[in-house]
Scaffold this motif. Structure first.
Motif, PDB file in Angstrom:
ATOM      1  N   VAL A  86       0.846  -1.208   0.000  1.00  0.00           N
ATOM      2  CA  VAL A  86       0.000   0.000   0.000  1.00  0.00           C
ATOM      3  C   VAL A  86       0.875   1.251   0.000  1.00  0.00           C
ATOM      4  N   LEU A  87       1.921   1.257   0.823  1.00  0.00           N
ATOM      5  CA  LEU A  87       2.832   2.406   0.878  1.00  0.00           C
ATOM      6  C   LEU A  87       3.553   2.601  -0.451  1.00  0.00           C
ATOM      7  N   LEU A  88       4.025   1.509  -1.037  1.00  0.00           N
ATOM      8  CA  LEU A  88       4.724   1.590  -2.324  1.00  0.00           C
ATOM      9  C   LEU A  88       3.808   2.092  -3.435  1.00  0.00           C
ATOM     10  N   PHE A  89       2.546   1.674  -3.387  1.00  0.00           N
ATOM     11  CA  PHE A  89       1.587   2.114  -4.394  1.00  0.00           C
ATOM     12  C   PHE A  89       1.470   3.636  -4.401  1.00  0.00           C
ATOM     13  N   PHE A  90       1.399   4.238  -3.225  1.00  0.00           N
ATOM     14  CA  PHE A  90       1.277   5.691  -3.163  1.00  0.00           C
ATOM     15  C   PHE A  90       2.596   6.390  -3.485  1.00  0.00           C
ATOM     16  N   LYS A  91       3.722   5.762  -3.138  1.00  0.00           N
ATOM     17  CA  LYS A  91       5.021   6.359  -3.452  1.00  0.00           C
ATOM     18  C   LYS A  91       5.327   6.297  -4.953  1.00  0.00           C
ATOM     19  N   LEU A  92       4.903   5.219  -5.587  1.00  0.00           N
ATOM     20  CA  LEU A  92       5.139   5.023  -7.026  1.00  0.00           C
ATOM     21  C   LEU A  92       3.816   5.078  -7.790  1.00  0.00           C
ATOM     22  N   PHE A  93       2.951   5.990  -7.374  1.00  0.00           N
ATOM     23  CA  PHE A  93       1.563   5.992  -7.850  1.00  0.00           C
ATOM     24  C   PHE A  93       1.458   6.071  -9.371  1.00  0.00           C
ATOM     25  N   LEU A  94       2.026   7.116  -9.981  1.00  0.00           N
ATOM     26  CA  LEU A  94       1.840   7.319 -11.424  1.00  0.00           C
ATOM     27  C   LEU A  94       2.404   6.186 -12.266  1.00  0.00           C
ATOM     28  N   PRO A  95       3.685   5.779 -12.080  1.00  0.00           N
ATOM     29  CA  PRO A  95       4.185   4.669 -12.902  1.00  0.00           C
ATOM     30  C   PRO A  95       3.441   3.354 -12.664  1.00  0.00           C
ATOM     31  N   THR A  96       3.004   3.130 -11.427  1.00  0.00           N
ATOM     32  CA  THR A  96       2.254   1.897 -11.132  1.00  0.00           C
ATOM     33  C   THR A  96       0.926   1.888 -11.873  1.00  0.00           C
ATOM     34  N   VAL A  97       0.205   3.006 -11.822  1.00  0.00           N
ATOM     35  CA  VAL A  97      -1.082   3.098 -12.515  1.00  0.00           C
ATOM     36  C   VAL A  97      -0.895   2.910 -14.016  1.00  0.00           C
ATOM     37  N   ILE A  98       0.145   3.508 -14.579  1.00  0.00           N
ATOM     38  CA  ILE A  98       0.407   3.368 -16.021  1.00  0.00           C
ATOM     39  C   ILE A  98       0.669   1.901 -16.372  1.00  0.00           C
ATOM     40  N   LEU A  99       1.473   1.214 -15.548  1.00  0.00           N
ATOM     41  CA  LEU A  99       1.805  -0.190 -15.823  1.00  0.00           C
ATOM     42  C   LEU A  99       0.606  -1.118 -15.651  1.00  0.00           C
ATOM     43  N   ILE A 100      -0.390  -0.688 -14.897  1.00  0.00           N
ATOM     44  CA  ILE A 100      -1.609  -1.491 -14.746  1.00  0.00           C
ATOM     45  C   ILE A 100      -2.598  -1.177 -15.869  1.00  0.00           C
ATOM     46  N   VAL A 101      -2.709   0.101 -16.226  1.00  0.00           N
ATOM     47  CA  VAL A 101      -3.700   0.525 -17.226  1.00  0.00           C
ATOM     48  C   VAL A 101      -3.352   0.021 -18.622  1.00  0.00           C
ATOM     49  N   ILE A 102      -2.067   0.078 -19.005  1.00  0.00           N
ATOM     50  CA  ILE A 102      -1.680  -0.302 -20.378  1.00  0.00           C
ATOM     51  C   ILE A 102      -2.150  -1.714 -20.734  1.00  0.00           C
ATOM     52  N   PRO A 103      -1.826  -2.741 -19.950  1.00  0.00           N
ATOM     53  CA  PRO A 103      -2.318  -4.084 -20.324  1.00  0.00           C
ATOM     54  C   PRO A 103      -3.830  -4.235 -20.199  1.00  0.00           C
ATOM     55  N   LEU A 104      -4.461  -3.440 -19.328  1.00  0.00           N
ATOM     56  CA  LEU A 104      -5.919  -3.525 -19.190  1.00  0.00           C
ATOM     57  C   LEU A 104      -6.637  -3.122 -20.479  1.00  0.00           C
ATOM     58  N   LEU A 105      -5.965  -2.348 -21.324  1.00  0.00           N
ATOM     59  CA  LEU A 105      -6.572  -1.945 -22.601  1.00  0.00           C
ATOM     60  C   LEU A 105      -6.883  -3.164 -23.467  1.00  0.00           C
ATOM     61  N   PHE A 106      -6.104  -4.253 -23.269  1.00  0.00           N
ATOM     62  CA  PHE A 106      -6.364  -5.485 -24.024  1.00  0.00           C
ATOM     63  C   PHE A 106      -7.661  -6.149 -23.570  1.00  0.00           C
ATOM     64  N   VAL A 107      -8.085  -5.865 -22.351  1.00  0.00           N
ATOM     65  CA  VAL A 107      -9.267  -6.521 -21.780  1.00  0.00           C
ATOM     66  C   VAL A 107     -10.555  -5.811 -22.166  1.00  0.00           C
ATOM     67  N   LEU A 155      -2.732 -14.721 -19.310  1.00  0.00           N
ATOM     68  CA  LEU A 155      -1.490 -14.803 -20.076  1.00  0.00           C
ATOM     69  C   LEU A 155      -0.936 -13.452 -20.496  1.00  0.00           C
ATOM     70  N   ILE A 156      -1.751 -12.421 -20.499  1.00  0.00           N
ATOM     71  CA  ILE A 156      -1.276 -11.102 -20.932  1.00  0.00           C
ATOM     72  C   ILE A 156      -1.286 -10.117 -19.771  1.00  0.00           C
ATOM     73  N   VAL A 157      -2.479  -9.850 -19.248  1.00  0.00           N
ATOM     74  CA  VAL A 157      -2.641  -8.775 -18.264  1.00  0.00           C
ATOM     75  C   VAL A 157      -1.905  -9.068 -16.963  1.00  0.00           C
ATOM     76  N   ASP A 158      -2.241 -10.178 -16.307  1.00  0.00           N
ATOM     77  CA  ASP A 158      -1.665 -10.478 -14.992  1.00  0.00           C
ATOM     78  C   ASP A 158      -0.150 -10.639 -15.047  1.00  0.00           C
ATOM     79  N   LEU A 159       0.345 -11.376 -16.066  1.00  0.00           N
ATOM     80  CA  LEU A 159       1.794 -11.602 -16.158  1.00  0.00           C
ATOM     81  C   LEU A 159       2.544 -10.323 -16.484  1.00  0.00           C
ATOM     82  N   PHE A 160       1.978  -9.505 -17.362  1.00  0.00           N
ATOM     83  CA  PHE A 160       2.634  -8.238 -17.701  1.00  0.00           C
ATOM     84  C   PHE A 160       2.705  -7.324 -16.483  1.00  0.00           C
TER      85      PHE A 160
END
Length: 200
Positions: A123-144, A179-184
């Protein structure tokens, strides 16, 4: 939920070994993933349970609101809320819930942290690295998104006299997610954690 913890643990350990430019030994990776299986299992179970609870609550709240006789919400009709808006809400839930827990597996696998401490650290890391973490989650979600849109229109698909398409879409959803979203997301956020470990 049952196979995911082993695959996720393997992915984290393998990415860490590659990042550290070490020789990859599959037997060692399997042993590490197996030894932390219960902790990773509980993390994935929490993520899944929270997502379904959030999904059920939002669906229930909207249904209750419109069944009460309201025609619109924020000037939007029920068809829009139960269609594109609901998809957007679900994606926001995925980003938030996955973001809060995403670093807990690397902390368990690579830092040997206990479960509760790993979740708190995530939880602490998520807020410290908020923007890059959100970007890395959102990009593969576009496939879904296309799969989600199809799943929300199963009634239309059934009416096309091709009901087996619903099964194909469900299988596609599992494959895309697994195979795409979770692993990426797992691999990318593990590397992000390792790159910022010394600064945090």
């Amino acid at each position: 939920i049952f196979l995911g913890p082993l695959v996720t643990g393997l992915a984290v350990f393998i990415m860490a070994e590659i990042y550290r430019e070490k020789t990859l030994k599959l037997g060692k990776a399997l042993r590490e993933a197996s030894s932390k299986y219960l902790s990773v299992f509980f993390i994935i179970l929490c993520v899944t349970a929270l997502f379904f609870a959030a999904l059920r609550f939002s669906s229930w709240a909207l249904a209750k609101y419109f069944i009460a006789g309201h025609k619109t919400l924020l000037h939007l009709p029920v068809q829009v809320w139960l269609g594109p808006v609901m998809i957007a809400i679900n994606l926001c839930f995925v980003v938030l819930i996955q973001g809060l827990f995403v670093y807990s597996v690397p902390l368990v696998m690579l830092e040997n942290m206990k479960l509760v401490r790993a979740i708190g650290g995530s939880v602490l890391l998520f807020f410290k690295l908020f923007l890059p973490t959100v970007i890395l989650i959102v990009i593969p979600l576009l496939f879904v998104v296309p799969v989600i849109v199809l799943q929300y229109n199963t009634a239309v698909i059934v009416n096309l006299n091709v009901p087996e398409l619903v099964l194909y879409i469900a299988v596609a959803a599992v494959l895309v997610n697994g195979l795409i979203v979770d692993l990426f997301i797992t691999a990318a956020t593990t590397v992000l954690y390792l790159e910022n470990k010394e600064k945090l």
